[in-house]
Design a protein around this motif. Structure first.
Motif, PDB file in Angstrom:
ATOM      1  N   UNK A   1       0.835  -1.199   0.000  1.00 39.01           N
ATOM      2  CA  UNK A   1       0.000   0.000   0.000  1.00 39.01           C
ATOM      3  C   UNK A   1       0.873   1.253   0.000  1.00 39.01           C
ATOM      4  N   UNK A   2       1.949   1.250   0.785  1.00 38.52           N
ATOM      5  CA  UNK A   2       2.853   2.402   0.822  1.00 38.52           C
ATOM      6  C   UNK A   2       3.455   2.674  -0.558  1.00 38.52           C
ATOM      7  N   UNK A   3       3.728   1.623  -1.322  1.00 42.06           N
ATOM      8  CA  UNK A   3       4.208   1.815  -2.705  1.00 42.06           C
ATOM      9  C   UNK A   3       3.229   2.668  -3.508  1.00 42.06           C
ATOM     10  N   UNK A   4       1.948   2.474  -3.258  1.00 44.60           N
ATOM     11  CA  UNK A   4       0.925   3.175  -4.040  1.00 44.60           C
ATOM     12  C   UNK A   4       0.718   4.625  -3.612  1.00 44.60           C
ATOM     13  N   UNK A   5       1.283   5.022  -2.455  1.00 46.00           N
ATOM     14  CA  UNK A   5       1.081   6.395  -1.951  1.00 46.00           C
ATOM     15  C   UNK A   5       2.392   7.139  -1.760  1.00 46.00           C
ATOM     16  N   UNK A   6       3.438   6.717  -2.438  1.00 44.09           N
ATOM     17  CA  UNK A   6       4.695   7.449  -2.381  1.00 44.09           C
ATOM     18  C   UNK A   6       5.709   6.918  -1.386  1.00 44.09           C
ATOM     19  N   UNK A   7       5.446   5.785  -0.758  1.00 45.26           N
ATOM     20  CA  UNK A   7       6.440   5.135   0.082  1.00 45.26           C
ATOM     21  C   UNK A   7       6.378   5.410   1.567  1.00 45.26           C
ATOM     22  N   UNK A   8       5.626   6.452   1.988  1.00 50.59           N
ATOM     23  CA  UNK A   8       5.529   6.732   3.421  1.00 50.59           C
ATOM     24  C   UNK A   8       4.324   7.602   3.717  1.00 50.59           C
ATOM     25  N   UNK A   9       3.956   7.627   4.989  1.00 46.92           N
ATOM     26  CA  UNK A   9       2.864   8.483   5.458  1.00 46.92           C
ATOM     27  C   UNK A   9       3.032   8.737   6.946  1.00 46.92           C
TER      28      UNK A   9
ATOM     29  N   UNK B   1       8.443   1.731   4.479  1.00 47.11           N
ATOM     30  CA  UNK B   1       8.573   0.345   4.034  1.00 47.11           C
ATOM     31  C   UNK B   1       9.695  -0.458   4.689  1.00 47.11           C
ATOM     32  N   UNK B   2      10.735   0.187   5.202  1.00 49.08           N
ATOM     33  CA  UNK B   2      11.877  -0.548   5.757  1.00 49.08           C
ATOM     34  C   UNK B   2      11.499  -1.161   7.098  1.00 49.08           C
ATOM     35  N   UNK B   3      11.587  -2.472   7.170  1.00 49.11           N
ATOM     36  CA  UNK B   3      11.153  -3.183   8.364  1.00 49.11           C
ATOM     37  C   UNK B   3      12.240  -3.190   9.428  1.00 49.11           C
ATOM     38  N   UNK B   4      11.851  -2.802  10.644  1.00 47.55           N
ATOM     39  CA  UNK B   4      12.760  -2.886  11.785  1.00 47.55           C
ATOM     40  C   UNK B   4      12.862  -4.328  12.262  1.00 47.55           C
ATOM     41  N   UNK B   5      13.915  -4.615  12.984  1.00 42.16           N
ATOM     42  CA  UNK B   5      14.136  -5.980  13.467  1.00 42.16           C
ATOM     43  C   UNK B   5      13.253  -6.320  14.665  1.00 42.16           C
ATOM     44  N   UNK B   6      12.961  -5.329  15.486  1.00 34.54           N
ATOM     45  CA  UNK B   6      12.234  -5.577  16.733  1.00 34.54           C
ATOM     46  C   UNK B   6      10.816  -5.034  16.658  1.00 34.54           C
ATOM     47  N   UNK B   7       9.867  -5.902  16.951  1.00 30.31           N
ATOM     48  CA  UNK B   7       8.494  -5.474  17.174  1.00 30.31           C
ATOM     49  C   UNK B   7       7.788  -6.585  17.932  1.00 30.31           C
ATOM     50  N   UNK B   8       6.784  -6.190  18.689  1.00 33.46           N
ATOM     51  CA  UNK B   8       6.048  -7.163  19.474  1.00 33.46           C
ATOM     52  C   UNK B   8       5.172  -7.998  18.562  1.00 33.46           C
ATOM     53  N   UNK B   9       5.204  -9.313  18.741  1.00 33.75           N
ATOM     54  CA  UNK B   9       4.307 -10.196  17.988  1.00 33.75           C
ATOM     55  C   UNK B   9       2.877  -9.739  18.235  1.00 33.75           C
TER      56      UNK B   9
END
Length: 174
Positions: free
Chosen positions: A89-97, A127-135
């Motif tokens: 979805x971010x690809x469709x709106x310019x990559x960030x919001x 779009x860049x995924x961080x390594x840490x996030x809560x499941x």
């Protein structure tokens, strides 16, 4: 001297199969708080939250059912499906919001229910995924602090929830 003991749903057995939440996060916090108070007789705090995304085209920017958006054919899309959906979805709106979480808290006791809501610090959904996030909280993998550039999952809780903590302190003095 007052003594307070906190219990969670892990400590108290409650049949919540009849609990039905709606579309509004503030109302959901109230519904849950009142429901559990009526079931247990114990003063109850309930929270709910939503993610507001500036470029999200529906519901005034609030992504109400993120997992349904990610996979309409599933009863609960996986974290990976949500991350992939958001990246596409971010690809469709310019990559960030710009994005912000909004929290609602409701407290119910014998006198009734009191509620407040809090808008959190500004993040950039990107779009860049961080390594840490809560499941169970996949959006956190893609949120970067607008001020520091840190991924939300890498931040200390005192930073992640600083606005909520401040608002709660103000609310509790009323």
């Amino acid at each position: 001297d007052i003594s307070i003991e906190f219990l969670s749903l892990n400590d108290v057995v409650v049949d919540d199969s009849s609990l039905v939440e709606g579309q509004d996060f503030e109302e959901n916090a109230k519904i849950k708080s009142e429901f559990y108070f009526k079931k247990t007789g114990i003063p109850t705090i309930a929270l709910d939250n939503v993610l507001w995304i500036k470029k999200w085209p529906k519901d005034d920017g609030v992504m109400i059912h993120m997992r349904k958006e990610a996979n309409p054919l599933s009863s609960r899309a996986t974290d990976e499906e949500v991350i992939c959906f958001l990246q596409n979805w971010l690809d469709s709106v310019g990559g960030e919001s710009e994005a912000r979480f909004k929290y609602a808290l409701a407290y119910t006791n014998e006198q009734g229910t009191d509620c407040f809501s809090s808008t959190q610090r500004k993040y950039i959904l990107q779009k860049k995924q961080g390594k840490n996030f809560w499941a169970g909280y996949p959006t956190e993998a893609l949120l970067v602090d607008a001020k520091t550039g840190e991924h939300k999952g890498d931040q200390d809780n005192s930073v992640r929830y600083d606005a909520f903590i401040k608002d709660l302190a103000i609310y509790s003095r009323k």
